[in-house]
Design a protein around this motif. Structure first.
Motif, short mmCIF file in Angstrom:
data_model
loop_
_atom_site.label_atom_id
_atom_site.label_comp_id
_atom_site.label_asym_id
_atom_site.label_seq_id
_atom_site.Cartn_x
_atom_site.Cartn_y
_atom_site.Cartn_z
N ALA A 1 40.76 31.31 41.00
CA ALA A 1 40.94 31.49 39.56
C ALA A 1 41.11 32.98 39.31
CB ALA A 1 39.73 30.95 38.80
N TRP A 2 42.36 33.42 39.26
CA TRP A 2 42.68 34.85 39.31
C TRP A 2 42.43 35.54 37.98
CZ3 TRP A 2 47.64 37.95 38.71
CH2 TRP A 2 47.49 39.21 39.29
N ASP A 3 41.71 36.67 38.04
CA ASP A 3 41.49 37.51 36.86
C ASP A 3 42.30 38.80 37.05
OD1 ASP A 3 40.67 39.23 34.90
OD2 ASP A 3 38.53 39.07 35.31
N PRO A 4 43.46 38.90 36.39
CA PRO A 4 44.34 40.06 36.63
C PRO A 4 43.92 41.34 35.92
CG PRO A 4 45.39 38.52 35.12
CD PRO A 4 44.05 37.95 35.44
N SER A 5 42.74 41.35 35.29
CA SER A 5 42.33 42.51 34.48
C SER A 5 42.46 43.85 35.21
CB SER A 5 40.88 42.34 34.02
OG SER A 5 40.70 41.12 33.34
N LEU A 6 42.03 43.87 36.48
CA LEU A 6 41.98 45.17 37.15
C LEU A 6 43.36 45.77 37.39
CD1 LEU A 6 38.89 45.04 39.47
CD2 LEU A 6 39.12 45.36 37.02
N ALA A 7 44.39 44.94 37.36
CA ALA A 7 45.74 45.49 37.45
C ALA A 7 46.00 46.36 36.23
CB ALA A 7 46.77 44.37 37.54
N LEU A 8 45.49 45.94 35.08
CA LEU A 8 45.67 46.72 33.85
C LEU A 8 44.81 47.98 33.86
CD1 LEU A 8 45.98 43.91 31.20
CD2 LEU A 8 47.74 45.52 31.95
N VAL A 9 43.65 47.92 34.54
CA VAL A 9 42.85 49.13 34.70
C VAL A 9 43.68 50.17 35.45
CG1 VAL A 9 40.71 50.12 35.59
CG2 VAL A 9 40.74 47.74 34.82
N MET A 10 44.33 49.72 36.53
CA MET A 10 45.14 50.63 37.34
C MET A 10 46.31 51.18 36.53
SD MET A 10 43.55 50.87 40.16
CE MET A 10 44.56 51.54 41.48
N VAL A 11 46.96 50.30 35.76
CA VAL A 11 48.10 50.74 34.94
C VAL A 11 47.65 51.84 33.97
CG1 VAL A 11 49.67 50.02 33.08
CG2 VAL A 11 49.41 48.59 35.12
N GLY A 12 46.54 51.59 33.26
CA GLY A 12 46.04 52.58 32.29
C GLY A 12 45.65 53.89 32.96
N ALA A 13 44.91 53.78 34.08
CA ALA A 13 44.40 54.97 34.75
C ALA A 13 45.53 55.78 35.37
CB ALA A 13 43.38 54.57 35.81
N ILE A 14 46.43 55.10 36.09
CA ILE A 14 47.52 55.81 36.75
C ILE A 14 48.46 56.41 35.71
CG2 ILE A 14 49.53 55.55 38.26
CD1 ILE A 14 47.91 53.27 39.67
N ALA B 1 31.55 40.72 40.46
CA ALA B 1 32.15 39.39 40.35
C ALA B 1 33.56 39.48 39.76
CB ALA B 1 31.27 38.50 39.47
N LYS B 2 33.76 40.40 38.83
CA LYS B 2 35.07 40.56 38.22
C LYS B 2 36.06 41.18 39.21
CE LYS B 2 37.09 41.98 33.79
NZ LYS B 2 37.54 40.63 33.42
N VAL B 3 35.55 42.14 40.00
CA VAL B 3 36.40 42.77 41.02
C VAL B 3 36.83 41.71 42.04
CG1 VAL B 3 36.43 44.46 42.89
CG2 VAL B 3 35.33 45.03 40.72
N LEU B 4 35.87 40.90 42.49
CA LEU B 4 36.20 39.87 43.49
C LEU B 4 37.14 38.82 42.91
CD1 LEU B 4 32.71 39.50 45.23
CD2 LEU B 4 34.75 40.68 46.09
N ALA B 5 37.00 38.54 41.60
CA ALA B 5 37.91 37.58 40.97
C ALA B 5 39.33 38.13 40.91
CB ALA B 5 37.42 37.22 39.57
N PHE B 6 39.46 39.46 40.85
CA PHE B 6 40.78 40.08 40.90
C PHE B 6 41.36 39.99 42.31
CE2 PHE B 6 43.14 43.96 42.08
CZ PHE B 6 44.28 43.76 41.32
N LEU B 7 40.50 40.21 43.30
CA LEU B 7 40.96 40.19 44.69
C LEU B 7 41.26 38.77 45.17
CD1 LEU B 7 38.48 42.84 46.17
CD2 LEU B 7 40.94 43.14 45.76
N ASP B 8 40.69 37.76 44.48
CA ASP B 8 40.86 36.36 44.88
C ASP B 8 42.13 35.78 44.25
OD1 ASP B 8 40.52 33.85 45.84
OD2 ASP B 8 38.81 33.34 44.55
N VAL B 9 43.26 36.21 44.79
CA VAL B 9 44.56 35.81 44.21
C VAL B 9 44.77 34.30 44.31
CG1 VAL B 9 47.05 36.17 44.38
CG2 VAL B 9 45.50 38.07 44.78
N ALA B 10 44.18 33.69 45.35
CA ALA B 10 44.39 32.26 45.56
C ALA B 10 43.44 31.40 44.75
CB ALA B 10 44.24 31.94 47.05
#
Lengths: 137, 149
Positions: free
Chosen positions: A40-53, A29-38
């Protein structure tokens, strides 16, 4: 060397899985909320990518493995990525979180995982096929 | 676009990301390999692919929830982490993810984390395409078809 390889891989798997859980990637559900930009957007996974990369980049750089990869941008890469993205958007599972959720005994993951492995296996077979023989004239 | 501040979890996301990146470095350091989950799973589909390091990595992924359950039982996990998607959708999604990641030679980990960390142009294209199509599918399902899963 074999023991170091195996223990290193086990430690990496545990760390990777822990990171996926802590970051919220194992919650579809959290992943889909990140993918659902249009929506109620949950930008958390962008920070996952920032930390991991960021962490991987520094580590690769320190060990001299910053090699820019190789290979060409070709049709299998783009078509495969499009198919993968469609599957990811459909259920919110990419391969890592699917395996970790399987470890947590998620029923959904145990439905999705065999299909995922079947997809990998079928494509592996198809890619490894020999040159197609022409029928005798 | 509006950000849902109620569900936004910046610190756990960043911490989890750092753990994932550290895992990629541990694998590279210990065996010189890229931490690509789809590639590791695809290895199991090949003859002789059940090598010790692949089995060990997969075992680590499967055991991670149990380890965390012991080490951090009060970890603030976000909600019920199990999918509510129905059977046919899970099957189709699994097949697409399997076929797609094998064709593209990587998924969110191999291309998304390791590839971008290595500054690979191939991975940048892969990530742009799978993020794009995933976003389009979610948009179509939720905002055109009225899906709530």
């Amino acid at each position: 060397m074999k023991a170091r390889e195996t223990l290193g891989a086990l430690a990496a798997g545990l760390l990777f899985g822990a990171g996926l859980i802590v970051s919220g990637m194992t919650d579809p559900a959290k992943v889909l909320a990140f993918l659902d930009v249009a929506g109620a957007w949950d930008p958390s996974l962008a920070l996952v990518m920032v930390g991991a990369i960021g962490a991987a980049h520094l580590g690769y750089r320190a060990t001299g493995r910053l090699d820019h990869g190789g290979g060409r941008v070709d049709a299998p890469l783009l078509i495969g990525s499009a198919l993968f993205g469609a599957g990811w958007g459909l259920a919110g599972y990419c391969p890592g979180p699917a395996v970790v959720a399987g470890g947590a005994l998620s029923p959904a993951a145990w439905i999705l995982l065999p299909a995922l492995l079947a997809g990998l296996w079928l494509t592996e077979r198809w890619l490894a096929r020999g040159p197609v023989e022409k029928p005798a004239q | 676009m509006h950000i849902d501040w109620q569900t936004f979890t910046p610190w756990s996301a960043l911490l989890g990301g750092l753990l994932i990146g550290a895992a990629a470095v541990v694998l590279m350091w210990s065996s010189g390999r890229i931490a690509g989950i789809s590639g590791i799973l695809a290895g199991f589909a090949r003859r002789g692919g059940f090598s010790a390091w692949r089995v060990a990595f997969a075992a680590g992924l499967l055991a991670a929830p149990w380890l965390l359950g012991v080490l951090a039982p009060r970890l603030p996990l976000t909600g019920e982490p199990w999918s509510t998607a129905d059977f046919p959708r899970l099957i189709v999604a699994g097949l697409l993810v399997g076929i797609g990641t094998r064709l593209a030679n990587g998924c969110t980990s191999g291309h998304g984390v390791c590839g971008l960390a290595r500054l690979s142009p191939r991975s940048l294209w892969a990530v742009a395409v799978f993020m794009g199509t995933a976003g389009l599918v979610v948009f179509a399902l939720r905002h055109l078809a009225g899906d709530s899963a």
